[in-house]
Write a protein that holds these residues in place. Structure first.
Motif, PDB file in Angstrom:
ATOM      1  N   ALA A 278      -5.088   0.234 -11.569  1.00 39.03           N
ATOM      2  CA  ALA A 278      -4.389   1.516 -11.642  1.00 39.03           C
ATOM      3  C   ALA A 278      -4.844   2.332 -12.847  1.00 39.03           C
ATOM      4  O   ALA A 278      -4.736   3.561 -12.867  1.00 39.03           O
ATOM      5  CB  ALA A 278      -2.884   1.276 -11.694  1.00 39.03           C
TER       6      ALA A 278
ATOM      7  N   ARG B  25       0.819  -1.212   0.000  1.00 42.87           N
ATOM      8  CA  ARG B  25       0.000   0.000   0.000  1.00 42.87           C
ATOM      9  C   ARG B  25       0.851   1.261   0.000  1.00 42.87           C
ATOM     10  O   ARG B  25       2.004   1.230   0.406  1.00 42.87           O
ATOM     11  CB  ARG B  25      -0.914   0.022   1.236  1.00 42.87           C
ATOM     12  CG  ARG B  25      -2.071  -0.943   1.135  1.00 42.87           C
ATOM     13  CD  ARG B  25      -2.906  -0.908   2.387  1.00 42.87           C
ATOM     14  NE  ARG B  25      -2.157  -1.394   3.534  1.00 42.87           N
ATOM     15  CZ  ARG B  25      -2.098  -2.665   3.899  1.00 42.87           C
ATOM     16  NH1 ARG B  25      -2.749  -3.564   3.224  1.00 42.87           N
ATOM     17  NH2 ARG B  25      -1.398  -3.032   4.943  1.00 42.87           N
ATOM     18  N   GLU B  26       0.191   2.363  -0.402  1.00 49.99           N
ATOM     19  CA  GLU B  26       0.699   3.728  -0.250  1.00 49.99           C
ATOM     20  C   GLU B  26       2.198   3.989  -0.384  1.00 49.99           C
ATOM     21  O   GLU B  26       2.943   3.741   0.537  1.00 49.99           O
ATOM     22  CB  GLU B  26       0.282   4.283   1.116  1.00 49.99           C
ATOM     23  CG  GLU B  26      -1.142   3.939   1.312  1.00 49.99           C
ATOM     24  CD  GLU B  26      -1.935   4.875   2.124  1.00 49.99           C
ATOM     25  OE1 GLU B  26      -2.297   5.884   1.508  1.00 49.99           O
ATOM     26  OE2 GLU B  26      -2.211   4.584   3.269  1.00 49.99           O
ATOM     27  N   LYS B  27       2.548   4.528  -1.481  1.00 48.33           N
ATOM     28  CA  LYS B  27       3.875   5.135  -1.680  1.00 48.33           C
ATOM     29  C   LYS B  27       5.013   4.342  -1.029  1.00 48.33           C
ATOM     30  O   LYS B  27       5.923   4.892  -0.425  1.00 48.33           O
ATOM     31  CB  LYS B  27       3.881   6.542  -1.094  1.00 48.33           C
ATOM     32  CG  LYS B  27       2.787   7.436  -1.653  1.00 48.33           C
ATOM     33  CD  LYS B  27       3.077   8.898  -1.328  1.00 48.33           C
ATOM     34  CE  LYS B  27       2.004   9.816  -1.869  1.00 48.33           C
ATOM     35  NZ  LYS B  27       0.763   9.810  -1.089  1.00 48.33           N
TER      36      LYS B  27
ATOM     37  N   GLN C 104     -10.321   6.866 -10.807  1.00 51.40           N
ATOM     38  CA  GLN C 104     -10.121   6.810  -9.358  1.00 51.40           C
ATOM     39  C   GLN C 104     -11.194   7.597  -8.609  1.00 51.40           C
ATOM     40  O   GLN C 104     -11.711   8.593  -9.098  1.00 51.40           O
ATOM     41  CB  GLN C 104      -8.734   7.367  -9.014  1.00 51.40           C
ATOM     42  CG  GLN C 104      -7.581   6.736  -9.804  1.00 51.40           C
ATOM     43  CD  GLN C 104      -7.312   5.293  -9.401  1.00 51.40           C
ATOM     44  OE1 GLN C 104      -7.268   4.958  -8.229  1.00 51.40           O
ATOM     45  NE2 GLN C 104      -7.139   4.411 -10.398  1.00 51.40           N
TER      46      GLN C 104
ATOM     47  N   ASP D  93     -11.638   8.975   1.957  1.00 51.24           N
ATOM     48  CA  ASP D  93     -11.326   9.228   3.372  1.00 51.24           C
ATOM     49  C   ASP D  93     -12.572   9.111   4.229  1.00 51.24           C
ATOM     50  O   ASP D  93     -12.564   8.496   5.294  1.00 51.24           O
ATOM     51  CB  ASP D  93     -10.742  10.646   3.552  1.00 51.24           C
ATOM     52  CG  ASP D  93      -9.297  10.720   3.104  1.00 51.24           C
ATOM     53  OD1 ASP D  93      -8.616   9.675   3.144  1.00 51.24           O
ATOM     54  OD2 ASP D  93      -8.853  11.813   2.705  1.00 51.24           O
TER      55      ASP D  93
ATOM     56  N   LYS E 149      -7.682   2.429   2.467  1.00 54.26           N
ATOM     57  CA  LYS E 149      -8.089   3.237   1.336  1.00 54.26           C
ATOM     58  C   LYS E 149      -7.354   2.688   0.131  1.00 54.26           C
ATOM     59  O   LYS E 149      -6.148   2.426   0.217  1.00 54.26           O
ATOM     60  CB  LYS E 149      -7.663   4.668   1.621  1.00 54.26           C
ATOM     61  CG  LYS E 149      -8.425   5.692   0.877  1.00 54.26           C
ATOM     62  CD  LYS E 149      -8.209   7.048   1.498  1.00 54.26           C
ATOM     63  CE  LYS E 149      -6.766   7.500   1.312  1.00 54.26           C
ATOM     64  NZ  LYS E 149      -6.562   8.917   1.563  1.00 54.26           N
ATOM     65  N   TYR E 150      -8.078   2.535  -0.962  1.00 50.75           N
ATOM     66  CA  TYR E 150      -7.424   2.003  -2.164  1.00 50.75           C
ATOM     67  C   TYR E 150      -6.218   2.868  -2.506  1.00 50.75           C
ATOM     68  O   TYR E 150      -6.295   4.093  -2.492  1.00 50.75           O
ATOM     69  CB  TYR E 150      -8.409   1.975  -3.341  1.00 50.75           C
ATOM     70  CG  TYR E 150      -7.690   1.666  -4.634  1.00 50.75           C
ATOM     71  CD1 TYR E 150      -7.204   0.383  -4.884  1.00 50.75           C
ATOM     72  CD2 TYR E 150      -7.439   2.664  -5.570  1.00 50.75           C
ATOM     73  CE1 TYR E 150      -6.487   0.102  -6.036  1.00 50.75           C
ATOM     74  CE2 TYR E 150      -6.732   2.394  -6.732  1.00 50.75           C
ATOM     75  CZ  TYR E 150      -6.262   1.115  -6.953  1.00 50.75           C
ATOM     76  OH  TYR E 150      -5.546   0.835  -8.082  1.00 50.75           O
ATOM     77  N   SER E 151      -5.111   2.226  -2.811  1.00 52.02           N
ATOM     78  CA  SER E 151      -3.962   2.999  -3.298  1.00 52.02           C
ATOM     79  C   SER E 151      -3.449   2.341  -4.580  1.00 52.02           C
ATOM     80  O   SER E 151      -3.358   1.120  -4.680  1.00 52.02           O
ATOM     81  CB  SER E 151      -2.899   3.130  -2.213  1.00 52.02           C
ATOM     82  OG  SER E 151      -1.965   2.101  -2.272  1.00 52.02           O
ATOM     83  N   THR E 152      -3.156   3.196  -5.535  1.00 58.34           N
ATOM     84  CA  THR E 152      -2.778   2.721  -6.867  1.00 58.34           C
ATOM     85  C   THR E 152      -1.454   1.991  -6.831  1.00 58.34           C
ATOM     86  O   THR E 152      -0.467   2.524  -6.327  1.00 58.34           O
ATOM     87  CB  THR E 152      -2.611   3.946  -7.785  1.00 58.34           C
ATOM     88  OG1 THR E 152      -3.695   4.803  -7.522  1.00 58.34           O
ATOM     89  CG2 THR E 152      -2.593   3.566  -9.233  1.00 58.34           C
ATOM     90  N   ARG E 153      -1.411   0.782  -7.336  1.00 58.60           N
ATOM     91  CA  ARG E 153      -0.142   0.074  -7.491  1.00 58.60           C
ATOM     92  C   ARG E 153       0.181   0.051  -8.982  1.00 58.60           C
ATOM     93  O   ARG E 153      -0.527  -0.610  -9.752  1.00 58.60           O
ATOM     94  CB  ARG E 153      -0.227  -1.377  -6.997  1.00 58.60           C
ATOM     95  CG  ARG E 153      -0.707  -1.585  -5.579  1.00 58.60           C
ATOM     96  CD  ARG E 153       0.283  -1.190  -4.530  1.00 58.60           C
ATOM     97  NE  ARG E 153       0.379   0.262  -4.404  1.00 58.60           N
ATOM     98  CZ  ARG E 153       1.317   0.898  -3.745  1.00 58.60           C
ATOM     99  NH1 ARG E 153       2.274   0.232  -3.185  1.00 58.60           N
ATOM    100  NH2 ARG E 153       1.314   2.202  -3.657  1.00 58.60           N
TER     101      ARG E 153
ATOM    102  N   THR F 244     -10.104  11.546  -3.294  1.00 53.19           N
ATOM    103  CA  THR F 244      -9.513  11.235  -1.989  1.00 53.19           C
ATOM    104  C   THR F 244     -10.453  11.556  -0.831  1.00 53.19           C
ATOM    105  O   THR F 244     -10.583  10.757   0.100  1.00 53.19           O
ATOM    106  CB  THR F 244      -8.206  12.045  -1.811  1.00 53.19           C
ATOM    107  OG1 THR F 244      -7.411  11.794  -2.962  1.00 53.19           O
ATOM    108  CG2 THR F 244      -7.456  11.629  -0.581  1.00 53.19           C
TER     109      THR F 244
END
Ligand code: 5AD
Ligand code: SF4
Length: 439
Positions: A348, A53-55, A352, A359, A338-342, A355
């Motif tokens: 992806a 997930r996330e960055k 989308q 949230d 929360k969905y995060s783009t991979r 945010t």
């Protein structure tokens, strides 16, 4: 005698990474390393990363940046990156952070000793292959080192499901099950070293189909074999996929005495439209029927799950369907994200969700989950549970352990040691744990 070199490993992400970090520490133990809790006195720093997930990659780069000063002071310090970010980013890591000496993907950990030797010669070492040989056989555990009462044991790795949001099939590779006899030997060895509870790990653990004496074994078959291991008191497994919940596994929850009444069975969403787009190949209804059958086999089972909110094109109605499902199941634990783009995964590319909307949904879902979690935990008061004690608590004289439902339970002023399994009457329910009295 030469001083042992010091190894600092920082582990991110899932329990499989925790298991892998232990194996890597043991493999490097053979190269003269002992573990240290501080990066400051380390001769090697290894980040065992998570990409789910996330960055994730950005976080790893910034974490690496923080070791720049250390490396400047101590040019012999080796810095390595392992885990799923290593797999996904590969050589890019060394390009962006030239101070990194070693990059190793999850399928190549057994090659760490050779890689470490290479870095000692001043070379860079990179390995993100998916080799044929059995990594686990080559990563033999250090014999007879004493262990705490609980341990993880990887039985299956990788995934062929390709959920549209998930990087696991790309970073951990195709699904592979370890042969049953090797798992049983590892379990016996863990028990000899003090382990009482084993959690079988796999990204898709209930798809387990390792070689047994009479052909492939299912996870239930493996659990029944482990049930025979003397001195092993408890068996758990994680993470399962609803489509691989075989009849024999459901039945084992009712009949296998060492199998704990806790099941982590992620559904991700309660909307059939979203489930389809996630490529989950089950519906909300089929999931609910499945849970009904599991609860018939083991009425007191505590359910746990994972959810993603704000998946591409999720509408308020879709989200409402998730809330409805959660209300119906009532999870004792649940993890919502929360969905995060991979990058590189099919989702992806899809439109989308904004945010602030994601949230808001995450907050509403988590509020509901927390309420259920509370109710289930509070309902334990007055009940008698079995607790496997693990360690001293925060207060003097306190000992803490886990109930069969995985609730943390503490007792005060009790004569009980780590590794003991005792009956406890629950007297109070606190913020994150239960209090009880030994029977
Ligand atoms: N975004 C958000 N959550 C994710 N998960 C996996 N991939 C993603 C993603 N791209 C969650 C799923 C899975 C858990 C381990 O992490 O809920 O079950
Ligand atoms: Fe990822 Fe689990 Fe789906 Fe496999 S089943 S792709 S590991 S979420």
């Amino acid at each position: 005698m030469t001083e042992p070199k010091k190894l600092f490993i920082k582990t991110y992400g899932c329990q499989m990474n925790v298991y892998d970090s232990e194996r890597m520490a043991e493999a490097l133990g053979g190269q003269g390393y002992v573990e240290t809790k501080s990066p400051d006195d380390a001769d090697m720093i290894l980040l065992n990363t998570c990409h789910i997930r996330e960055k994730a990659a950005e976080k790893v780069y910034s974490e690496l940046g923080r070791f720049k000063g250390l490396k400047a002071e101590k040019p012999d310090l080796k810095i390595g990156v392992a885990g799923c970010v290593a797999q996904a980013e590969g050589e890019e890591i060394m390009r962006r952070q030239p101070m990194v000496d070693l990059v190793v993907g999850p399928q190549s950990y057994h090659r760490l000793p050779e890689m470490e030797a290479k870095t000692r010669d001043g070379e860079k070492a990179l390995d993100t292959d998916f080799p044929e040989e059995d990594k686990f056989e080559k990563l033999k555990t250090r014999p007879k080192a004493k262990r705490g009462p609980t341990a993880f044991l990887t039985v299956q790795e990788g995934c062929d499901k390709f959920c549209a949001f998930c990087v696991v099939p790309y970073t951990r590779g195709a699904e592979v099950s370890r042969p049953a006899d090797r798992i049983i030997r590892e379990a016996q060895d863990l028990v000899e070293r003090g382990v009482r509870e084993i959690t079988l790990l796999g990204q898709n653990v209930n798809a387990y189909h390792g070689a047994g004496p009479n052909g492939d074994m299912t996870l239930a078959g493996l659990i029944w074999e482990l049930n025979k291991v003397d001195g092993l008191e408890r068996i758990r497994f994680t993470t399962s996929h609803p489509n691989d919940m075989g009849d024999d596994l459901i039945e084992a929850h009712g009949t296998c005495e060492k199998l704990m009444p806790y099941l982590h069975l992620p559904v991700q969403s309660g909307s059939d439209k979203i489930l389809k787009r996630m490529n989950r190949s089950h519906t909300a209804e089929s999931y609910l029927r499945l849970i009904e059958r599991i609860r018939e086999a083991r009425p007191d089972i505590l359910m746990s799950g994972d959810f993603i909110v704000g998946f591409p094109e999720e509408t308020e109605d879709d989200f409402q369907a998730t809330l409805d499902l959660v209300e119906e199941v009532k999870y004792g634990y649940a993890y919502s994200f929360k969905y995060s783009t991979r990058p590189g995964t099919p989702a992806a590319e899809r439109p989308q969700v904004k945010t602030h909307i994601a949230d808001d949904r995450l907050q509403r879902l988590q509020a509901m989950i927390t309420r259920h979690q509370r109710e289930i935990q509070d309902a334990m008061v007055g009940r008698t549970v079995s607790v496997l004690f693990e360690k001293p608590g925060r207060q003097p004289g306190q000992m803490v352990g886990k109930s069969e439902y995985l609730h943390a339970v503490h007792v005060s002023d009790a004569d009980v040691a780590s590794g003991e399994l005792r009956q406890v009457r629950i007297t109070a329910s606190g913020a994150n744990s239960l209090a009880g009295k030994l029977l």
